[in-house]
Design an enzyme around this catalytic site. Sequence first.
Site, PDB file in Angstrom:
ATOM      1  N   CYS A  39      -4.086   6.157   0.461  1.00 21.58           N
ATOM      2  CA  CYS A  39      -3.495   4.860  -0.093  1.00 21.58           C
ATOM      3  C   CYS A  39      -3.231   4.721  -1.482  1.00 21.58           C
ATOM      4  O   CYS A  39      -2.900   3.660  -2.132  1.00 21.58           O
ATOM      5  CB  CYS A  39      -4.362   3.617   0.291  1.00 21.58           C
ATOM      6  N   CYS A  48       0.765  -1.212   0.140  1.00 17.74           N
ATOM      7  CA  CYS A  48       0.120  -0.187   0.005  1.00 17.74           C
ATOM      8  C   CYS A  48       0.984   1.373   0.102  1.00 17.74           C
ATOM      9  O   CYS A  48       2.180   1.159   0.175  1.00 17.74           O
ATOM     10  CB  CYS A  48      -0.997   0.035   1.296  1.00 17.74           C
ATOM     11  N   TYR A  54      -2.554 -10.181  15.743  1.00 12.20           N
ATOM     12  CA  TYR A  54      -1.787  -9.619  16.471  1.00 12.20           C
ATOM     13  C   TYR A  54      -1.341 -10.474  17.669  1.00 12.20           C
ATOM     14  O   TYR A  54      -0.440 -10.427  18.491  1.00 12.20           O
ATOM     15  CB  TYR A  54      -2.018  -8.305  16.786  1.00 12.20           C
ATOM     16  N   ARG A  64      -3.359   2.805  12.705  1.00  5.31           N
ATOM     17  CA  ARG A  64      -3.019   4.160  12.004  1.00  5.31           C
ATOM     18  C   ARG A  64      -1.872   4.984  12.905  1.00  5.31           C
ATOM     19  O   ARG A  64      -1.036   5.530  12.481  1.00  5.31           O
ATOM     20  CB  ARG A  64      -4.150   4.887  11.551  1.00  5.31           C
ATOM     21  N   LYS A 106     -11.831  -8.106   5.997  1.00  5.42           N
ATOM     22  CA  LYS A 106     -11.022  -7.128   6.932  1.00  5.42           C
ATOM     23  C   LYS A 106     -12.023  -5.958   7.160  1.00  5.42           C
ATOM     24  O   LYS A 106     -12.442  -5.305   6.203  1.00  5.42           O
ATOM     25  CB  LYS A 106      -9.768  -6.758   6.272  1.00  5.42           C
ATOM     26  N   ARG A 149     -11.228   7.399   4.005  1.00  5.74           N
ATOM     27  CA  ARG A 149     -11.098   6.605   2.969  1.00  5.74           C
ATOM     28  C   ARG A 149     -12.183   5.949   2.227  1.00  5.74           C
ATOM     29  O   ARG A 149     -12.512   4.941   1.747  1.00  5.74           O
ATOM     30  CB  ARG A 149     -10.117   5.334   3.706  1.00  5.74           C
ATOM     31  N   LYS A 153     -12.550  -5.190   1.856  1.00  4.18           N
ATOM     32  CA  LYS A 153     -11.871  -4.175   2.895  1.00  4.18           C
ATOM     33  C   LYS A 153     -12.850  -3.155   3.358  1.00  4.18           C
ATOM     34  O   LYS A 153     -13.010  -2.257   2.413  1.00  4.18           O
ATOM     35  CB  LYS A 153     -10.500  -3.911   2.531  1.00  4.18           C
TER      36      LYS A 153
HETATM   37  C1  PBG Z   1      -3.017  -0.155   5.016  1.00  7.07           C
HETATM   38  C2  PBG Z   1      -3.522  -0.858   5.995  1.00  7.07           C
HETATM   39  C3  PBG Z   1      -4.320  -0.637   6.816  1.00  7.07           C
HETATM   40  C4  PBG Z   1      -4.545  -1.970   7.991  1.00  7.07           C
HETATM   41  C5  PBG Z   1      -3.802  -2.785   7.044  1.00  7.07           C
HETATM   42  N1  PBG Z   1      -3.228  -2.303   5.922  1.00  7.07           N
HETATM   43  C6  PBG Z   1      -5.196   0.478   7.515  1.00  7.07           C
HETATM   44  C7  PBG Z   1      -5.851   1.328   6.680  1.00  7.07           C
HETATM   45  O1  PBG Z   1      -6.389   0.826   5.776  1.00  7.07           O
HETATM   46  O2  PBG Z   1      -6.104   2.597   7.160  1.00  7.07           O
HETATM   47  C8  PBG Z   1      -5.150  -1.938   9.135  1.00  7.07           C
HETATM   48  C9  PBG Z   1      -4.574  -3.111  10.120  1.00  7.07           C
HETATM   49  C10 PBG Z   1      -5.093  -2.887  11.533  1.00  7.07           C
HETATM   50  O3  PBG Z   1      -5.884  -2.251  11.708  1.00  7.07           O
HETATM   51  O4  PBG Z   1      -4.618  -3.932  12.237  1.00  7.07           O
HETATM   52  N2  PBG Z   1      -3.747   0.317   3.778  1.00  7.07           N
HETATM   53 ZN    ZN Z   2      -3.385   2.047   2.569  1.00  2.62          ZN
END
Ligand code: PBG
Ligand code: ZN
Length: 323
Positions: free
Chosen positions: A130, A120, A313, A205, A248, A217, A195
């Site tokens: 992104c 990303c 995690y 973030r 996700k 976003r 997502k």
């Molecule tokens: C980046 C990305 C994000 C996450 C994974 N890749 C954040 C977003 O889209 O703002 C989130 C992961 C998490 O919250 O554990 N695009």
């Molecule tokens: Zn991103």
Amino acid sequence: MLFPDYRPRRLRRNENLRRMIRETRLSVDNLVYPMFAVPGKGIKDPIASMPGQYHLSTDNLVRAAKEAAGLGIPAIMVFGLPEKKDPLGTGAYARDGIVQRAVSELKSALPDLVVITDVCLCQYTDHGHCGLLDGNEIDNDSTLEIIAKTALSHVKAGADMVAPSDMMDGRIAEIREVLDENGFTNTPVMSYAVKYCSSYYGPFREAAESAPRFGDRKTYQMDPANAIEAIREASMDVEEGADIIMVKPALPYLDIIRTIRDEIDLPVAAYNVSGEYSMIKAAQKMGWLDGEKVMMETLLGIRRAGADIILTYFAMEAARLLG
Ligand code: PBG
Ligand code: ZN
């Protein structure tokens, strides 16, 4: 099957009976551990919003990955925090970028560990989006090339799999094409296909320093209200050549995981995101619930919903309990 002829409690009488009829299993085989790489040496900085997670310089990242591999975790996912950000996110595909260096060190130390990279731009762009900007809009088509370039640079550095999380339309086809043209026909793509635009990414973030500087976003990530659209997004990525389909976040979207598992004949991954992790950690710290038990129940629930793979995690902690 009516009471008193049928009594469901008969098969719950002891652990051995319960174990025999258990429908869902959680195994270390299902877990992927996300990690944060930072420049420097000897760095292991706790991430305040995600207790138990760290910013790791590559030396310590390799050490932690060894521990994960030792616990039987099959794969890790690498995120990078670059030294510098710019409007075009050039750090994302730099040959000596943070992810590229982390990956090459990981692969030379741990050739068998599956190293997946998040692809990303948001950690690398100074505006935190992104994709590339056209005025105040996030421009889809000009972003595709940069995303594919980034994926290729990760694979050239040794990544075993790439996972684009940008949510631009058409990125899977673009990445597949570029990887194939460069001889990486055997490198799989795990698509963050479904997502959602979620507030559960808050702690991440902060951890990745990737919050957008303006706006949100919503023009690229999915509306949390939509379920049918999830099938469209996933089908599109299947057609474009994705090898694994991800949903996700996980917990508020268990119905979506089930739908995608039933509709799509590829492995399904679910991302148990930062907010889902931090909520449990916070409640545990307050003494309001048993963190370990809630963790295992949560991961099992995500499996039961239909996820083959869980990015979490909790991977290290869960692996220790499963081992
Ligand atoms: C980046 C990305 C994000 C996450 C994974 N890749 C954040 C977003 O889209 O703002 C989130 C992961 C998490 O919250 O554990 N695009
Ligand atoms: Zn991103």
